[in-house]
Design a protein around this motif. Structure first.
Motif, PDB file in Angstrom:
ATOM      1  N   ARG A 364       0.845  -1.203   0.000  1.00  0.00           N
ATOM      2  CA  ARG A 364       0.000   0.000   0.000  1.00  0.00           C
ATOM      3  C   ARG A 364       0.880   1.253   0.000  1.00  0.00           C
ATOM      4  N   PHE A 365       1.933   1.241   0.821  1.00  0.00           N
ATOM      5  CA  PHE A 365       2.899   2.342   0.801  1.00  0.00           C
ATOM      6  C   PHE A 365       3.464   2.511  -0.608  1.00  0.00           C
ATOM      7  N   ALA A 366       3.925   1.404  -1.178  1.00  0.00           N
ATOM      8  CA  ALA A 366       4.578   1.463  -2.485  1.00  0.00           C
ATOM      9  C   ALA A 366       3.632   1.983  -3.560  1.00  0.00           C
ATOM     10  N   GLY A 367       2.375   1.574  -3.488  1.00  0.00           N
ATOM     11  CA  GLY A 367       1.414   2.026  -4.487  1.00  0.00           C
ATOM     12  C   GLY A 367       1.212   3.526  -4.454  1.00  0.00           C
ATOM     13  N   GLN A 368       1.210   4.119  -3.254  1.00  0.00           N
ATOM     14  CA  GLN A 368       0.975   5.555  -3.132  1.00  0.00           C
ATOM     15  C   GLN A 368       2.242   6.388  -3.312  1.00  0.00           C
ATOM     16  N   LEU A 369       3.390   5.741  -3.203  1.00  0.00           N
ATOM     17  CA  LEU A 369       4.667   6.448  -3.361  1.00  0.00           C
ATOM     18  C   LEU A 369       5.401   5.985  -4.618  1.00  0.00           C
ATOM     19  N   GLN A 370       4.663   5.399  -5.560  1.00  0.00           N
ATOM     20  CA  GLN A 370       5.254   4.699  -6.696  1.00  0.00           C
ATOM     21  C   GLN A 370       6.364   5.467  -7.436  1.00  0.00           C
ATOM     22  N   PRO A 371       6.217   6.755  -7.699  1.00  0.00           N
ATOM     23  CA  PRO A 371       7.281   7.445  -8.457  1.00  0.00           C
ATOM     24  C   PRO A 371       8.631   7.443  -7.750  1.00  0.00           C
ATOM     25  N   GLU A 402       8.208  15.812  12.320  1.00  0.00           N
ATOM     26  CA  GLU A 402       6.781  16.129  12.282  1.00  0.00           C
ATOM     27  C   GLU A 402       5.991  15.311  13.298  1.00  0.00           C
ATOM     28  N   GLY A 403       6.347  14.031  13.475  1.00  0.00           N
ATOM     29  CA  GLY A 403       5.801  13.252  14.580  1.00  0.00           C
ATOM     30  C   GLY A 403       4.639  12.332  14.278  1.00  0.00           C
ATOM     31  N   THR A 404       4.060  12.406  13.080  1.00  0.00           N
ATOM     32  CA  THR A 404       2.967  11.485  12.756  1.00  0.00           C
ATOM     33  C   THR A 404       3.476  10.069  12.559  1.00  0.00           C
ATOM     34  N   ALA A 405       4.627   9.955  11.904  1.00  0.00           N
ATOM     35  CA  ALA A 405       5.230   8.652  11.616  1.00  0.00           C
ATOM     36  C   ALA A 405       6.739   8.788  11.755  1.00  0.00           C
ATOM     37  N   TRP A 406       7.416   7.641  11.791  1.00  0.00           N
ATOM     38  CA  TRP A 406       8.883   7.644  11.935  1.00  0.00           C
ATOM     39  C   TRP A 406       9.463   6.596  11.007  1.00  0.00           C
ATOM     40  N   MET A 407      10.311   7.048  10.074  1.00  0.00           N
ATOM     41  CA  MET A 407      11.000   6.168   9.139  1.00  0.00           C
ATOM     42  C   MET A 407      12.494   6.360   9.260  1.00  0.00           C
ATOM     43  N   SER A 408      13.252   5.342   8.881  1.00  0.00           N
ATOM     44  CA  SER A 408      14.714   5.425   8.933  1.00  0.00           C
ATOM     45  C   SER A 408      15.262   5.987   7.634  1.00  0.00           C
ATOM     46  N   VAL A 432      -1.083   3.829   7.305  1.00  0.00           N
ATOM     47  CA  VAL A 432      -0.303   3.987   6.079  1.00  0.00           C
ATOM     48  C   VAL A 432      -0.702   5.271   5.366  1.00  0.00           C
ATOM     49  N   ASP A 433      -1.999   5.495   5.230  1.00  0.00           N
ATOM     50  CA  ASP A 433      -2.473   6.660   4.475  1.00  0.00           C
ATOM     51  C   ASP A 433      -2.063   7.968   5.150  1.00  0.00           C
ATOM     52  N   ARG A 434      -2.178   8.022   6.472  1.00  0.00           N
ATOM     53  CA  ARG A 434      -1.735   9.226   7.198  1.00  0.00           C
ATOM     54  C   ARG A 434      -0.244   9.460   7.014  1.00  0.00           C
ATOM     55  N   SER A 435       0.512   8.390   7.046  1.00  0.00           N
ATOM     56  CA  SER A 435       1.965   8.498   6.922  1.00  0.00           C
ATOM     57  C   SER A 435       2.368   8.950   5.525  1.00  0.00           C
ATOM     58  N   VAL A 436       1.702   8.396   4.510  1.00  0.00           N
ATOM     59  CA  VAL A 436       1.995   8.802   3.131  1.00  0.00           C
ATOM     60  C   VAL A 436       1.694  10.285   2.939  1.00  0.00           C
ATOM     61  N   GLU A 437       0.581  10.735   3.489  1.00  0.00           N
ATOM     62  CA  GLU A 437       0.209  12.150   3.375  1.00  0.00           C
ATOM     63  C   GLU A 437       1.308  13.048   3.936  1.00  0.00           C
ATOM     64  N   VAL A 438       1.857  12.658   5.093  1.00  0.00           N
ATOM     65  CA  VAL A 438       2.922  13.447   5.711  1.00  0.00           C
ATOM     66  C   VAL A 438       4.194  13.407   4.861  1.00  0.00           C
ATOM     67  N   VAL A 443       7.924  16.255   1.308  1.00  0.00           N
ATOM     68  CA  VAL A 443       8.648  16.321   0.030  1.00  0.00           C
ATOM     69  C   VAL A 443       8.414  17.678  -0.628  1.00  0.00           C
ATOM     70  N   GLU A 444       7.161  18.101  -0.664  1.00  0.00           N
ATOM     71  CA  GLU A 444       6.850  19.380  -1.308  1.00  0.00           C
ATOM     72  C   GLU A 444       7.471  20.556  -0.564  1.00  0.00           C
ATOM     73  N   ILE A 445       7.421  20.513   0.761  1.00  0.00           N
ATOM     74  CA  ILE A 445       8.005  21.603   1.558  1.00  0.00           C
ATOM     75  C   ILE A 445       9.506  21.693   1.352  1.00  0.00           C
ATOM     76  N   GLU A 446      10.178  20.543   1.411  1.00  0.00           N
ATOM     77  CA  GLU A 446      11.639  20.537   1.275  1.00  0.00           C
ATOM     78  C   GLU A 446      12.084  20.846  -0.147  1.00  0.00           C
ATOM     79  N   ARG A 447      11.271  20.438  -1.107  1.00  0.00           N
ATOM     80  CA  ARG A 447      11.581  20.756  -2.507  1.00  0.00           C
ATOM     81  C   ARG A 447      11.437  22.268  -2.746  1.00  0.00           C
ATOM     82  N   ALA A 448      10.418  22.869  -2.140  1.00  0.00           N
ATOM     83  CA  ALA A 448      10.232  24.318  -2.266  1.00  0.00           C
ATOM     84  C   ALA A 448      11.393  25.079  -1.623  1.00  0.00           C
ATOM     85  N   ARG A 449      11.872  24.579  -0.489  1.00  0.00           N
ATOM     86  CA  ARG A 449      13.003  25.214   0.167  1.00  0.00           C
ATOM     87  C   ARG A 449      14.255  25.136  -0.699  1.00  0.00           C
TER      88      ARG A 449
END
Length: 453
Positions: A364-371, A402-408, A432-438, A443-449
């Motif tokens: 499910r993660f992979a499907g929503q983050l496919q690119p 951010e605190g919603t999820a934690w990845m390495s 999964v869906d909440r984490s993908v949203e974050v 990504v968008e915030i850091e890309r804009a920076r």
């Protein structure tokens, strides 16, 4: 004086229940810095007794904001499991019973529970019936113990008694292991005195699987141990064990399956039973509290030769299984109780369902983050990358803060990546869906920076 068990244990129970009940809504990450934690927990050495209830309360207050809630359904860091209520309850009992599980004579019930649980584990994984089992701290000690048995066996074939004569003057051993191995293998070889220069890295494919053709070129060149992998720590890929074992011939084949071995409970891994030893963790996909590792060998005599001891001041019942013959520890806690309870509560079907659900959530993660996905998502690991190293590392840090999820964060084939490991029994589609949203927002915030910079 009658001990006051109820006071401190009651306080600990209340604090534990609050923590566990708040996990689904708790921030997934620590709030306090190391400086803040030292300020709350430090101070001069206590010069006299303290009130037990206050000690527990102060400890809980002090660590509260420094905990990493790895039991959360939105914790996807490293490859950490959670703890089921049954396994946690059994672990609490193990602490209360306080058995020294090294000897049958010192802890009969603990020894028998380990014996029974060992049989269940061998059956679950489809290993040879005679396989011996040791209960250790984690995959590091499981790899160490298995490779100690391997060292014994390959040197014994060459007429060398390593337990009596050590390694000075011993025939050299080559260890053939995939280039994308876990570092616990290297560390185990250091502990065993073989050193990391004995390692011959074997080329891997794009997913980190050992290539049989590359392995074949390095075989038949002296005393050899082959280390294969069931579950690459980044991609989840499983080495072609059937081909590896067939090619290895008389060489000892060890399988590092810290988390991937559990997938064999539902879908047998072809060739797994042909290996000589295996390592895995119960504190990963079996959801047993830390620490709980497992080591298996198809050659119990080599296992006991490497680990066993007979001391004049101990009571050895030759008709019973002494656990210290199968692990590097002497005194230790009775880890078998929690593993026994976890298997008893889940059964084969429950373990299969748990593993399959985690794999489904990874897809499910992979499907929503496919690119952004780098790997074939065949197990529970998802590797993602957001353009370049700098942006990827900043996104990882931003998600953690951010605190919603934690990845390495990790490095895969020389490039920075985010590693998402779905290893917790409570993870839901909503998690999964909440984490993908974050992730996507970061990504968008850091890309804009980056653009503004």
């Amino acid at each position: 004086m009658k001990p006051d068990w109820e006071g401190p244990l009651g306080e600990a129970y209340a604090r534990a229940m609050t923590y566990l009940e708040e996990l689904p809504v708790r921030r997934v990450g620590p709030r306090d810095t190391a400086v803040e934690l030292r300020g709350k927990l430090g101070g001069p050495l206590p010069q006299g007794p303290g009130d037990p209830v206050q000690v527990i309360a102060q400890l809980a207050d002090g660590v509260e904001d420094g905990l990493l809630p790895s039991g959360s359904g939105r914790f996807f860091g490293f490859v950490f499991g959670g703890a089921t209520p049954t396994a946690l309850a059994a672990d609490w009992l193990a602490t209360a019973w306080d058995q020294n599980a090294g000897l049958y004579a010192a802890a009969p019930a603990a020894a028998v529970v380990e014996e029974i649980t060992a049989g269940w584990l061998v059956e679950l994984f489809g290993l040879p019936e005679q396989t011996s089992v040791g209960f250790v701290t984690g995959a590091q000690m499981a790899n160490f113990t298995a490779l100690a048995a391997a060292r014994h066996a390959v040197l014994a074939k060459a007429g060398w008694d390593v337990e009596a004569d050590g390694l000075n003057g011993a025939p050299p051993i080559r260890v053939l292991v995939g280039a994308e191995r876990h570092d616990t293998v290297d560390r185990a070889l250091r502990f065993l005195g073989l050193g990391t220069r004995c390692i011959v890295p074997i080329a891997v494919d794009g997913q980190g699987r050992m290539r049989p053709d590359a392995l074949a070129r390095e075989l038949n060149q002296g005393l050899t141990i082959v280390c294969a992998q069931a579950g690459n720590v980044n991609t989840g890929a499983i080495d072609p064990l059937d081909e590896i074992c067939e090619l290895a011939g008389d060489a000892w084949v060890h399988v590092d399956g810290a988390f991937g071995l559990w997938s064999a409970v539902g879908t047998p891994i072809k060739g797994l039973e042909k290996a000589d030893s295996w390592a895995t963790d119960a504190h990963k996909w079996l959801q047993v509290p830390y620490d709980s590792g497992l080591v298996f060998t198809a050659h119990p005599e080599a296992h006991r030769a490497a680990m066993g001891i007979r001391a004049s001041y101990l009571i050895h019942d030759e008709n019973q299984r002494d656990p210290l013959d199968y692990n590097p520890e002497f005194s230790r806690r009775a880890r078998g109780f929690a593993v026994y309870a976890a298997i008893r509560a889940l059964g084969r079907s429950g373990i299969v369902e748990l593993v399959e659900r985690c794999c489904a959530m990874a897809r499910r993660f992979a499907g929503q983050l496919q690119p952004y996905v780098l790997n074939e998502v065949n197990l529970n690991q998802v590797l993602v990358r957001f353009g370049d190293d700098d942006l990827t590392r900043r996104v990882v840090k931003a998600v953690q803060q951010e605190g919603t999820a934690w990845m390495s964060g990790t490095t895969w084939q020389g490039r920075a990546a985010m590693r998402i490991s779905v290893s917790n029994w409570t993870t839901s589609e909503a998690d999964v869906d909440r984490s993908v949203e974050v992730i996507l927002r970061c990504v968008e915030i850091e890309r804009a920076r980056s653009t503004q910079g």
